[in-house]
Design an enzyme around this catalytic site. Structure first.
Site, PDB file in Angstrom:
ATOM      1  N   LYS A   9       0.852  -1.207   0.177  1.00  0.00           N
ATOM      2  CA  LYS A   9       0.035   0.094   0.015  1.00  0.00           C
ATOM      3  C   LYS A   9       0.869   0.949  -0.120  1.00  0.00           C
ATOM      4  O   LYS A   9       1.986   1.133   0.287  1.00  0.00           O
ATOM      5  CB  LYS A   9      -0.749  -0.147   1.057  1.00  0.00           C
ATOM      6  CG  LYS A   9      -1.933  -1.339   0.920  1.00  0.00           C
ATOM      7  CD  LYS A   9      -3.272  -1.185   1.932  1.00  0.00           C
ATOM      8  CE  LYS A   9      -2.862  -1.495   3.471  1.00  0.00           C
ATOM      9  NZ  LYS A   9      -4.271  -1.864   4.012  1.00  0.00           N
ATOM     10  N   TYR A  49     -12.714  -1.981  -1.851  1.00  0.00           N
ATOM     11  CA  TYR A  49     -13.113  -2.049  -0.353  1.00  0.00           C
ATOM     12  C   TYR A  49     -14.561  -1.875  -0.346  1.00  0.00           C
ATOM     13  O   TYR A  49     -15.053  -1.420   0.814  1.00  0.00           O
ATOM     14  CB  TYR A  49     -12.415  -0.969   0.148  1.00  0.00           C
ATOM     15  CG  TYR A  49     -10.984  -1.037   0.666  1.00  0.00           C
ATOM     16  CD1 TYR A  49     -10.581  -2.355   1.237  1.00  0.00           C
ATOM     17  CD2 TYR A  49      -9.968  -0.157   0.190  1.00  0.00           C
ATOM     18  CE1 TYR A  49      -9.143  -2.441   1.763  1.00  0.00           C
ATOM     19  CE2 TYR A  49      -8.518  -0.448   0.575  1.00  0.00           C
ATOM     20  CZ  TYR A  49      -8.074  -1.716   1.546  1.00  0.00           C
ATOM     21  OH  TYR A  49      -6.717  -1.807   1.608  1.00  0.00           O
ATOM     22  N   PHE A  57     -14.302   3.803   9.194  1.00  0.00           N
ATOM     23  CA  PHE A  57     -12.918   4.207   8.602  1.00  0.00           C
ATOM     24  C   PHE A  57     -12.969   4.138   7.066  1.00  0.00           C
ATOM     25  O   PHE A  57     -11.856   4.110   6.535  1.00  0.00           O
ATOM     26  CB  PHE A  57     -11.931   2.928   9.315  1.00  0.00           C
ATOM     27  CG  PHE A  57     -12.242   1.631   8.917  1.00  0.00           C
ATOM     28  CD1 PHE A  57     -11.960   0.955   7.748  1.00  0.00           C
ATOM     29  CD2 PHE A  57     -12.870   0.916   9.971  1.00  0.00           C
ATOM     30  CE1 PHE A  57     -12.355  -0.256   7.346  1.00  0.00           C
ATOM     31  CE2 PHE A  57     -13.439  -0.390   9.579  1.00  0.00           C
ATOM     32  CZ  PHE A  57     -12.865  -0.991   8.352  1.00  0.00           C
ATOM     33  N   ARG A  85      -1.316 -14.275   4.376  1.00  0.00           N
ATOM     34  CA  ARG A  85      -1.990 -13.576   5.656  1.00  0.00           C
ATOM     35  C   ARG A  85      -1.130 -13.752   6.678  1.00  0.00           C
ATOM     36  O   ARG A  85      -0.854 -12.896   7.593  1.00  0.00           O
ATOM     37  CB  ARG A  85      -3.307 -14.155   5.809  1.00  0.00           C
ATOM     38  CG  ARG A  85      -4.364 -13.909   4.875  1.00  0.00           C
ATOM     39  CD  ARG A  85      -5.019 -12.461   4.856  1.00  0.00           C
ATOM     40  NE  ARG A  85      -5.782 -12.267   6.023  1.00  0.00           N
ATOM     41  CZ  ARG A  85      -6.487 -11.275   6.040  1.00  0.00           C
ATOM     42  NH1 ARG A  85      -6.430 -10.270   5.221  1.00  0.00           N
ATOM     43  NH2 ARG A  85      -7.006 -10.660   7.271  1.00  0.00           N
ATOM     44  N   THR A  91      -4.262  -7.582  11.167  1.00  0.00           N
ATOM     45  CA  THR A  91      -4.770  -6.170  10.596  1.00  0.00           C
ATOM     46  C   THR A  91      -4.050  -5.004  11.591  1.00  0.00           C
ATOM     47  O   THR A  91      -3.583  -4.051  10.970  1.00  0.00           O
ATOM     48  CB  THR A  91      -6.166  -6.132  10.526  1.00  0.00           C
ATOM     49  OG1 THR A  91      -6.693  -7.229   9.835  1.00  0.00           O
ATOM     50  CG2 THR A  91      -6.768  -4.844  10.131  1.00  0.00           C
ATOM     51  N   ARG A 102       3.724  -6.653   9.477  1.00  0.00           N
ATOM     52  CA  ARG A 102       3.105  -5.632  10.100  1.00  0.00           C
ATOM     53  C   ARG A 102       3.524  -5.528  11.562  1.00  0.00           C
ATOM     54  O   ARG A 102       3.636  -4.126  11.955  1.00  0.00           O
ATOM     55  CB  ARG A 102       1.485  -5.789  10.081  1.00  0.00           C
ATOM     56  CG  ARG A 102       0.946  -5.602   8.899  1.00  0.00           C
ATOM     57  CD  ARG A 102      -0.740  -6.273   8.762  1.00  0.00           C
ATOM     58  NE  ARG A 102      -1.352  -5.847   7.543  1.00  0.00           N
ATOM     59  CZ  ARG A 102      -2.383  -6.231   7.203  1.00  0.00           C
ATOM     60  NH1 ARG A 102      -3.221  -7.144   8.057  1.00  0.00           N
ATOM     61  NH2 ARG A 102      -3.124  -5.762   6.000  1.00  0.00           N
ATOM     62  N   ASN A 112      -1.022   0.240   7.583  1.00  0.00           N
ATOM     63  CA  ASN A 112      -0.459  -1.413   7.841  1.00  0.00           C
ATOM     64  C   ASN A 112       0.063  -1.922   6.932  1.00  0.00           C
ATOM     65  O   ASN A 112       0.244  -3.224   6.684  1.00  0.00           O
ATOM     66  CB  ASN A 112      -1.647  -2.226   8.485  1.00  0.00           C
ATOM     67  CG  ASN A 112      -2.778  -2.602   7.754  1.00  0.00           C
ATOM     68  OD1 ASN A 112      -2.843  -1.868   6.527  1.00  0.00           O
ATOM     69  ND2 ASN A 112      -3.842  -3.313   8.134  1.00  0.00           N
ATOM     70  N   HIS A 115      -2.044  -5.143   1.715  1.00  0.00           N
ATOM     71  CA  HIS A 115      -3.261  -6.106   1.740  1.00  0.00           C
ATOM     72  C   HIS A 115      -3.085  -7.412   1.207  1.00  0.00           C
ATOM     73  O   HIS A 115      -1.913  -7.771   0.303  1.00  0.00           O
ATOM     74  CB  HIS A 115      -4.085  -5.266   0.692  1.00  0.00           C
ATOM     75  CG  HIS A 115      -5.296  -6.188   0.364  1.00  0.00           C
ATOM     76  ND1 HIS A 115      -6.513  -5.796   1.023  1.00  0.00           N
ATOM     77  CD2 HIS A 115      -5.550  -7.061  -0.643  1.00  0.00           C
ATOM     78  CE1 HIS A 115      -7.342  -7.041   0.649  1.00  0.00           C
ATOM     79  NE2 HIS A 115      -6.669  -7.721  -0.593  1.00  0.00           N
ATOM     80  N   GLU A 126     -10.581 -11.122  -6.109  1.00  0.00           N
ATOM     81  CA  GLU A 126      -9.391  -9.748  -6.346  1.00  0.00           C
ATOM     82  C   GLU A 126      -8.573  -9.913  -7.418  1.00  0.00           C
ATOM     83  O   GLU A 126      -8.232  -8.995  -7.984  1.00  0.00           O
ATOM     84  CB  GLU A 126      -8.736  -9.786  -4.727  1.00  0.00           C
ATOM     85  CG  GLU A 126      -9.725  -9.492  -3.854  1.00  0.00           C
ATOM     86  CD  GLU A 126      -9.239  -9.218  -2.217  1.00  0.00           C
ATOM     87  OE1 GLU A 126      -9.792  -8.704  -1.345  1.00  0.00           O
ATOM     88  OE2 GLU A 126      -8.027  -9.542  -2.146  1.00  0.00           O
TER      89      GLU A 126
HETATM   90  P1  DAT Z   1      -7.096  -6.739   6.280  1.00  0.00           P
HETATM   91  O1  DAT Z   1      -6.288  -5.666   5.489  1.00  0.00           O
HETATM   92  O2  DAT Z   1      -6.081  -7.111   7.457  1.00  0.00           O
HETATM   93  O3  DAT Z   1      -7.479  -7.920   5.495  1.00  0.00           O
HETATM   94  P2  DAT Z   1      -9.788  -5.605   6.958  1.00  0.00           P
HETATM   95  O4  DAT Z   1     -10.071  -6.321   5.562  1.00  0.00           O
HETATM   96  O5  DAT Z   1     -10.466  -5.915   7.786  1.00  0.00           O
HETATM   97  O6  DAT Z   1      -8.161  -5.966   7.207  1.00  0.00           O
HETATM   98  O7  DAT Z   1      -9.795  -4.014   6.704  1.00  0.00           O
HETATM   99  C1  DAT Z   1      -9.155  -3.325   5.437  1.00  0.00           C
HETATM  100  C2  DAT Z   1      -8.323  -2.269   5.953  1.00  0.00           C
HETATM  101  O8  DAT Z   1      -9.039  -1.161   6.459  1.00  0.00           O
HETATM  102  C3  DAT Z   1      -7.229  -2.818   6.898  1.00  0.00           C
HETATM  103  O9  DAT Z   1      -6.042  -3.081   6.516  1.00  0.00           O
HETATM  104  C4  DAT Z   1      -7.017  -1.121   7.544  1.00  0.00           C
HETATM  105  C5  DAT Z   1      -8.391  -0.714   7.411  1.00  0.00           C
HETATM  106  N1  DAT Z   1      -9.087  -1.096   8.832  1.00  0.00           N
HETATM  107  C6  DAT Z   1      -9.802  -2.228   9.265  1.00  0.00           C
HETATM  108  N2  DAT Z   1     -10.327  -1.994  10.359  1.00  0.00           N
HETATM  109  C7  DAT Z   1     -10.199  -0.646  10.722  1.00  0.00           C
HETATM  110  C8  DAT Z   1     -10.580   0.195  11.749  1.00  0.00           C
HETATM  111  N3  DAT Z   1     -11.125  -0.204  12.826  1.00  0.00           N
HETATM  112  N4  DAT Z   1      -9.917   1.319  11.822  1.00  0.00           N
HETATM  113  C9  DAT Z   1      -9.347   1.911  10.890  1.00  0.00           C
HETATM  114  N5  DAT Z   1      -8.688   1.373   9.762  1.00  0.00           N
HETATM  115  C10 DAT Z   1      -9.314   0.012   9.899  1.00  0.00           C
HETATM  116 MG    MG Z   2      -9.077  -7.485   4.029  1.00  0.00          MG
END
Ligand code: DAT
Ligand code: MG
Length: 149
Positions: A9, A49, A57, A85, A91, A102, A112, A115, A126
């Site tokens: 990212k 997303y 968020f 992963r 995350t 991470r 973080n 992705h 995806e």
């Molecule tokens: P991941 O990237 O581990 O698959 P995710 O799909 O739950 O996690 O969320 C996508 C992205 O959104 C994640 O990398 C960072 C952001 N994110 C997730 N939960 C969040 C939160 N509670 N506050 C802020 N950003 C968040």
């Molecule tokens: Mg995700």
């Protein structure tokens, strides 16, 4: 072979960590299938997303992923989704296990670094969203027999 989408990212790109991410995935034994350095459009960000639309968020997430270039890649291997992963870590960087990307390179959930697809089904979706079929390179690596059982 199971495939997964990986993004370095904007924070990872800006911090010069593309090589670190690729290096860890190569070292793990995963095989690179496709890669494109690119600026993410608003439309692609929203499609990628879509599952997070409406969450508090979401707007910040879209701004972040479109703020600067990303390195988009497809990696494959047995259990590629789970393996990647695991290499990325949880995350929330402060919950990520030591030794994961991470943990080792991030502090905040909104910065973080990477992705990675979260299931084989989402991996397929995806990969199809980010890459044209002709961009996926089907190849055999000299070391495959020593990594893939
Ligand atoms: P991941 O990237 O581990 O698959 P995710 O799909 O739950 O996690 O969320 C996508 C992205 O959104 C994640 O990398 C960072 C952001 N994110 C997730 N939960 C969040 C939160 N509670 N506050 C802020 N950003 C968040
Ligand atoms: Mg995700």
């Amino acid at each position: 072979m199971e495939k997964t989408l990986v993004l370095v990212k904007p924070d990872g790109v800006q911090r010069g960590l593309i090589g670190e991410v690729i290096s860890r995935l190569e070292r793990r034994g995963l095989r690179l299938v496709a890669a494109r350095f690119m600026q993410v459009s608003q439309e692609l960000a929203e499609q990628h997303y879509a599952v997070h639309k409406g969450k508090p968020f979401y707007d910040g997430l879209i701004r972040y992923i479109t703020s600067a270039p990303v390195m988009a890649m497809v990696w494959e291997g047995p259990n590629a989704v789970a393996a990647v992963r695991q290499t990325m870590g949880a995350t929330r960087p402060t919950e990520a296990a030591p030794g994961t990307l991470r943990h080792d390179f991030a502090l905040e959930v909104g910065r973080n670094l990477t992705h990675a697809s979260d299931s084989p089904e989402n991996g397929e979706k995806e990969v199809a969203l980010w890459f044209h079929p002709e961009e996926l390179v089907s190849w055999e690596r000299a070391t495959d027999a020593w990594i893939f059982e």
